[in-house]
Each structure stands twice: as C-alpha cells, then as structure tokens.
Write an enzyme that holds these catalytic residues in place. Structure first.
Site, PDB file in Angstrom:
ATOM      1  N   CYS A   2       0.830  -1.204   0.000  1.00  0.00           N
ATOM      2  CA  CYS A   2       0.000   0.000   0.000  1.00  0.00           C
ATOM      3  C   CYS A   2       0.865   1.255   0.000  1.00  0.00           C
ATOM      4  O   CYS A   2       1.970   1.262   0.531  1.00  0.00           O
ATOM      5  CB  CYS A   2      -0.878   0.036   1.238  1.00  0.00           C
ATOM      6  N   ARG A  27       5.001  -0.188  -6.325  1.00  0.00           N
ATOM      7  CA  ARG A  27       4.997  -0.971  -5.093  1.00  0.00           C
ATOM      8  C   ARG A  27       3.990  -2.115  -5.132  1.00  0.00           C
ATOM      9  O   ARG A  27       4.054  -3.007  -4.292  1.00  0.00           O
ATOM     10  CB  ARG A  27       4.659  -0.051  -3.915  1.00  0.00           C
ATOM     11  N   TRP A  75      -3.101  -2.549  -1.406  1.00  0.00           N
ATOM     12  CA  TRP A  75      -2.766  -3.937  -1.739  1.00  0.00           C
ATOM     13  C   TRP A  75      -3.543  -4.773  -0.731  1.00  0.00           C
ATOM     14  O   TRP A  75      -3.263  -4.727   0.466  1.00  0.00           O
ATOM     15  CB  TRP A  75      -1.257  -4.141  -1.607  1.00  0.00           C
ATOM     16  N   ASN A  99      -1.691   2.330   5.965  1.00  0.00           N
ATOM     17  CA  ASN A  99      -0.846   1.185   5.608  1.00  0.00           C
ATOM     18  C   ASN A  99      -0.621   0.382   6.875  1.00  0.00           C
ATOM     19  O   ASN A  99      -0.432   0.959   7.947  1.00  0.00           O
ATOM     20  CB  ASN A  99       0.524   1.644   5.087  1.00  0.00           C
ATOM     21  N   GLU A 484      17.786 -18.168  -6.940  1.00  0.00           N
ATOM     22  CA  GLU A 484      17.434 -16.805  -7.345  1.00  0.00           C
ATOM     23  C   GLU A 484      16.923 -16.786  -8.790  1.00  0.00           C
ATOM     24  O   GLU A 484      15.957 -16.097  -9.106  1.00  0.00           O
ATOM     25  CB  GLU A 484      18.657 -15.888  -7.158  1.00  0.00           C
ATOM     26  N   LYS A 488      13.229 -15.463  -9.949  1.00  0.00           N
ATOM     27  CA  LYS A 488      13.018 -14.374 -10.921  1.00  0.00           C
ATOM     28  C   LYS A 488      12.042 -14.811 -12.002  1.00  0.00           C
ATOM     29  O   LYS A 488      11.142 -14.088 -12.381  1.00  0.00           O
ATOM     30  CB  LYS A 488      14.376 -14.024 -11.529  1.00  0.00           C
ATOM     31  N   HIS A 507      17.418 -37.188  -5.330  1.00  0.00           N
ATOM     32  CA  HIS A 507      16.628 -37.412  -4.116  1.00  0.00           C
ATOM     33  C   HIS A 507      15.171 -36.999  -4.305  1.00  0.00           C
ATOM     34  O   HIS A 507      14.467 -36.791  -3.324  1.00  0.00           O
ATOM     35  CB  HIS A 507      17.262 -36.666  -2.934  1.00  0.00           C
ATOM     36  N   LYS A 603       6.218  -4.435  -3.934  1.00  0.00           N
ATOM     37  CA  LYS A 603       7.652  -4.172  -3.878  1.00  0.00           C
ATOM     38  C   LYS A 603       8.189  -4.252  -2.472  1.00  0.00           C
ATOM     39  O   LYS A 603       9.258  -4.775  -2.221  1.00  0.00           O
ATOM     40  CB  LYS A 603       7.936  -2.790  -4.486  1.00  0.00           C
TER      41      LYS A 603
HETATM   42  C1  F6R Z   1      12.100 -10.869  -5.452  1.00  0.00           C
HETATM   43  C2  F6R Z   1      11.929  -9.803  -4.486  1.00  0.00           C
HETATM   44  C3  F6R Z   1      11.541 -10.164  -3.095  1.00  0.00           C
HETATM   45  C4  F6R Z   1      12.340  -9.315  -2.093  1.00  0.00           C
HETATM   46  C5  F6R Z   1      11.848  -9.586  -0.668  1.00  0.00           C
HETATM   47  C6  F6R Z   1      12.654  -8.836   0.363  1.00  0.00           C
HETATM   48  O1  F6R Z   1      12.495 -10.367  -6.689  1.00  0.00           O
HETATM   49  O2  F6R Z   1      12.072  -8.653  -4.783  1.00  0.00           O
HETATM   50  O3  F6R Z   1      11.707 -11.526  -2.856  1.00  0.00           O
HETATM   51  O4  F6R Z   1      13.689  -9.626  -2.209  1.00  0.00           O
HETATM   52  O5  F6R Z   1      10.502  -9.199  -0.570  1.00  0.00           O
HETATM   53  O6  F6R Z   1      12.577  -7.466   0.145  1.00  0.00           O
HETATM   54  P1  F6R Z   1      13.586  -6.462   0.815  1.00  0.00           P
HETATM   55  O7  F6R Z   1      14.933  -6.727   0.227  1.00  0.00           O
HETATM   56  O8  F6R Z   1      13.068  -5.113   0.477  1.00  0.00           O
HETATM   57  O9  F6R Z   1      13.577  -6.750   2.287  1.00  0.00           O
END
Ligand code: F6R
Length: 608
Positions: A2, A27, A75, A99, A484, A488, A507, A603
């Site tokens: 939010c 966000r 959100w 928020n 990772e 992504k 496994h 975000k």
């Molecule tokens: C994946 C992504 C999330 C953040 C996670 C932690 O691409 O962006 O998995 O890495 O939400 O966020 P921060 O780093 O802001 O604590």
C-alpha cells in the site's frame, strides 16, 4: 505494498495526489483513491478498483480546486480488491488512509457496531476511521482524537487523517509502517515512500515509530504518543527524479538489469583499494578487536535478499574459516526458539529496509543484545535507522518489483564485510587479494556479459517461453544462483520454477523431468566440474530440455549452451545470474506478463 500520499498547501491537491500515487504504482496495488477537502470542509472522495489511471480518469470528471487531501494505493489484506474496500475510508467527519494491519479490528468493530457504526467495507482501516470518529466526540482536537484511538489499537500503521471539522490540517502517525513528510514553501507533502515526493521537495522529515504530526500549510508540528512536542529533523533526500524514470528502456526491470555495472561500481566506491588489496567499510562501527571476536554471523532476509545471503555465505565461510555462518528466512526465524551464541553478529539484508518480517527479526536480535549490521539500499528506511551500523548498497531506486540490481550489490556488500572481517582477523591474505581483484573487475565483466549475451538470451527465451515448468540446478555457489534464477522466472512470468542443488536431483526432483519442463543448469569449470557434469548427464538421460550456462570451453551436451567467457574465477556465479535475469525478463515478455508489476506482488512487504 500500500502507498500513502497527502498534501496541504496552495496547489490543486488532486493533481499532487494522483501524481504521487503514480510514482507509488511500482509498489504493487489493486485499487486507489483520493479524498480532498474544500475550505469549509466539503469532502470529495473518489475511489476505483484497478490501476491509478482509472482514478486519474475519474478525477478528470470530478475536478476540485481543493488544496488539502490524502490518497492511497491499496494492496488487499482484509477484504477483496474492490472499490468498496479501497481507501480513503470515511466514518462521520473522519477520512483515513492506512498502511499496515490493525490486529484487534474485529473486537473494535463489534464494539463500534454497538455504538451505531455501520461498516460498508471488510477492512480494518474503516474500523480505525470509525474509532477515531467515535473518540473525536469527546475532544475538539483531531490530534487528540487520533492519539487516543491509536492507544486502543494493536497492530502496525502509517496513517494520514482528514477531518471535515478541521479542513486546515492533516494528522499523520506511524508505528511500523513508514511515513515521510516533505516540507515545501507554504506546503507540506506526505508520502509512505520518498519517490512520491520527487519533483516537489527534497527537504524531508522521516517520521519515527510512535510519532504523530499535525501538518498545516505553514509547517509541521511533531509529537510523541505522550503529547510531548518534538523537534523535527529535516534531512535532504538523496534520490533524484531520473532514478524513477525508464530512460528509454521498455521496462524498469530491463533498465535495472542494465544498470548493474554502475550500481556495483557504486557499491564498491571508496570501499576497496585494488592495489593494496584492502577493503574498508565506513559504517560498520566496529573496532578490529570487536571484529576478531565475531564467531558466528547470522544473515537474515526474505526472498531475493535471503538468496543473496545464501550466496554470500559460501564466499564468507571460505574467507573466514572458523566463523560459523547461518542464513535465516526472516519470517521463520522470528517465531523460532533459536539461540544466539556468544560472539554472534547479524547481517540484516533488505533492499527496501521496510520488510516487516526482517524488521521484526532485527528488533528481536537487538533485544537479545546481538550487534546488528544492515545491508540496506533505502537510505533512511526503518532497518537502516535501527541497526547498529552497516553497509548501504547504494544501487539507487529499484522500481521494478522483481529485485535484480539489489541482489548483485547485496552479495558484493556482504563480501566487503567478509573482507573487512578477514582483514581484522588476518586470515587468508591470498584469497582476500583474489576476491578484491575480482570485485574490481566485476562491473566491467557484467557490462561485457550484457553486451555479449542479451540477443542470444532473447532468442533462447522465444524458444522456451512455451514451457509451463522449469528446474534451475547448480552446485556450491551456483545453488543460490539457481534459487534466485528460479524465483526471478516464476515471479515475473508465472512459469512454475524450482531451484535445486544439483546433488539433490536424485533425491526427488529428477522424477519431474518430462516434456513440460525445461531445465537451466549452471556449470562452472572448476573443481566440481566432473560432479556437476554427471548430474547433467543424468538429467539428459531422462529427456531434459537443458539450457546450460557455463564458463567452460569443453564440449557440453545440452539443447542450448550459453558460454560466458569470464575473466573471473570466484565471482563468475554473479555473471551467470545476470544471464538468468535476462532469461526471466525475455520469457516474461514472450508470455505477455506485466514484468514491472507482476500480479499479486508488492515491492515492499510491510505486513507479515
Ligand atoms: C524478489 C523480491 C523479493 C524481495 C523480498 C525482500 O524479486 O524482490 O523476494 O527480495 O521481498 O525485500 P527487501 O529486500 O526489500 O527486504
């Protein structure tokens, strides 16, 4: 997650609010709204489900010259995404954006219903609005009403409150959810994220937990919860408007992938001396004796930040030898009964510096007396403020929801810390020198990989975008790269993707391989080459559709081989990760997803 904006001054508030909300779109959100007040307190509330553009269109048909207002992107937490649940919420004369989460809202709702409040939404926010309205019956001060209502709630909040009875002020408060006040000339801006203030003012006040403020066009009055007047600290925002623009790229994600040579340079700037082979970190705030006393490093983060920690662990444990490194998922750690041995130091890793679970771990670790260092990007964020010291990663605003440049620089920043500790402990000068040489070469190598492989990866993406499943596989430092890489892909393309350690295939996961899957296999030409190669052969024997990302010049059996010609030895996994970032991006483009704002994601995850 939010987003909050607010404005009081002389400009047309609706314009300022929707332009701020547009900046907060990155966000993640599902509905949006604004409320403004005319000079005699006449309120205009406009709310829409969906994109901010829908709100912009609605505002265009309900233009007001009001110069006081609040706005929000929501959100969904309590209640579905809908216009009915969108903020601002209204109860009596109170208009509220919020928020965070009010945990005892159910009980409060029942009590307020007994006092004839009728709720139109499913949200905790509407309950808080009603509570403020209810207590405002006993006071003529909006600040007082907000303070006493907040005294009754359990939970986290960043709020901005308008009252039609007080059209010349906005009251804001914070506990666990960020709020920033921008101070202009005869105007005050409110935002939950600095990017909404860009272009208006760079003079900001970061509200702290437990603080409330009365915002008037003439300025800000700051208070604590016991009504003590506080002296606000005005700081200058470091971010600039350029950082939140696409600069000719189709998406922020692609721009941020391409920024990595520069962002790694920024992370390293002034921190390594390539000739003397030394690393120096200004913000760690620890003496060499204190660093020598560290016997356990606990790395804590969520999502990509956690994976950065897993990769850093491989490097730091090799460097520091007798130091135990553990990497913890913050949402798990916070509810576990864990012990912290003597000599524990924590690295708290977070791009946003606002992730609720990570912040909760920081609070708990500090309570237990653990020295906590931040590996944070957002300057002035909650984590950055609460740690005992740390390393800013300095990658600038990361706008795309999927984290790319922050990951690379989080790993680099943790390596810098490892090098600093190794220096203090006087261990392994040879490996330290190699790592410093490689860090120095890393930006140039990333630049080269981007140039050499982007077109190739784009073609590969076209071929593999039809698959709905994928396995990402690697050994040693390539295991976290596989984790990772798979994260992504899944988050931006919605392709089912799993990351595995190559040795784990037998496994269980090898049973998955069939024609609905493709596999990304990371292969380094190092001491584990033969072992990894046999895992690849086992996969191929089961009909794998393998894309191998490797630095070897040897013959590799796979459907597709991406040969990364690396000058590095230890840090080549970071280059392979750049290739998988590009692969995820181009597959998402092929599949037509919204790469910068993937569905269901936010975000900055400021709620549990
Ligand atoms: C994946 C992504 C999330 C953040 C996670 C932690 O691409 O962006 O998995 O890495 O939400 O966020 P921060 O780093 O802001 O604590």
């Amino acid at each position: 997650m939010c987003g909050i904006v607010g404005y009081i001054g002389t400009k047309q508030a609706q314009d300022v609010l929707v332009s701020g909300l547009k900046r907060l779109e990155y966000r993640g959100y599902d509905s949006a709204g604004v409320a403004t007040l005319g000079p005699r307190g006449a309120a205009t509330v406009l709310r829409t489900k969906g994109k901010v553009q829908e709100l912009v269109d609605l505002v265009a048909t309900h233009q007001k010259t009001d110069s006081v207002g609040i706005g929000h992107t929501r959100w969904a937490t309590h209640g579905e995404p809908s216009k009915r649940n969108a903020h601002p919420h209204v109860a009596g004369s109170i208009h509220l954006v919020h928020n965070g989460i009010i945990e005892n809202y159910q009980d409060l709702r029942i009590t307020l219903q007994q006092h004839d409040y009728d709720f139109k939404s499913d949200t905790d926010t509407e309950v808080l609005a009603a509570l403020i309205d209810y207590v405002s019956r006993d006071t003529s001060s909006l600040l007082e009403a907000v303070r006493s209502a907040l005294g009754m709630v359990v939970g986290a909040y960043g709020i901005a409150v308008l009252d039609t009875k007080h059209p010349d002020e906005i009251v804001v408060a914070r506990k666990g959810s960020p709020l920033i006040l921008g101070v202009g000339n005869g105007e005050v801006f409110i935002a939950s994220d600095a990017s909404a203030l860009l272009g208006y003012t760079k003079q900001v006040i970061y509200l702290q937990d437990g603080e409330l403020a009365v915002c008037k066009a003439s300025g800000v009055e700051l208070y604590d919860m016991s009504n003590k007047i506080l002296e606000p600290t005005v700081e200058t925002l470091e971010m600039d408007l350029e950082a939140v623009q696409k600069k000719g790229y189709d998406h922020f994600l692609l721009k941020e992938i391409h920024e990595q040579p520069d962002t790694v340079r920024a992370t390293l700037r002034g921190r390594i001396d390539a000739e003397a082979h030394t690393a120096r970190l200004g913000g760690v705030n620890m003496t060499n004796d204190e660093l020598r006393d560290v016997h356990h490093i606990m790395i804590v983060g969520c999502g990509t930040a956690y994976y950065a920690g897993v990769l850093a662990k491989y490097y730091i444990e090799q460097l520091l030898g007798d130091v135990v490194i553990s990497v913890e998922i913050a949402s798990e750690l916070r509810y576990r009964s864990f012990t912290v041995p003597e000599g524990t130091l924590a690295l708290i890793v977070s791009q946003s510096g606002e992730t609720a679970d990570t912040l909760a771990c920081l609070t708990e670790l500090k309570r237990r007396g653990v020295h906590c260092l931040g590996v944070v990007n957002a300057v002035g964020s909650s984590i950055a403020r609460e740690v005992d010291g740390g390393v800013y990663v300095h990658v600038g605003a990361e706008v795309s929801v999927a984290s790319t440049k922050a990951f690379t620089s989080q790993v680099v920043a943790m390596l810098l810390f490892g090098l600093t500790a190794a220096d203090a402990k006087g261990v392994d000068p040879e490996r330290r020198a190699t790592l410093i040489d490689e860090l120095d070469l890393l930006p140039g190598e990333i630049e080269r990989v981007l140039k050499a492989h982007e077109a190739e990866v784009k073609k590969i993406a076209k071929r593999y975008a039809k698959y709905d499943n994928s396995l990402y596989v690697g050994r040693d430092t390539l295991f976290p790269v596989a984790l990772e890489g798979s994260l992504k892909l899944k988050e931006i393309s919605y392709v089912h993707a799993e990351g595995y350690a190559a040795g784990e295939l037998k496994h269980g996961p090898i049973a998955l391989i069939d024609d609905t899957f493709f596999e990304v296999f990371y292969l380094l030409d190092n001491w584990l080459y033969e072992k990894s190669q046999s895992n690849l052969i086992e996969m191929n024997a089961r009909g794998a559709h393998a894309i191998v990302i490797t630095d070897t010049a040897r013959k590799v059996d796979a459907e597709v081989v991406v040969r990364v010609n690396s000058k590095l030895e230890l840090l080549t996994p970071l280059l392979f990760n750049i290739v998988s970032q590009l692969l995820a991006y181009y597959i998402a483009i092929e599949r037509g997803s919204d790469v910068d704002q993937p569905r269901n994601l936010a975000k900055s995850v400021t709620v549990e």
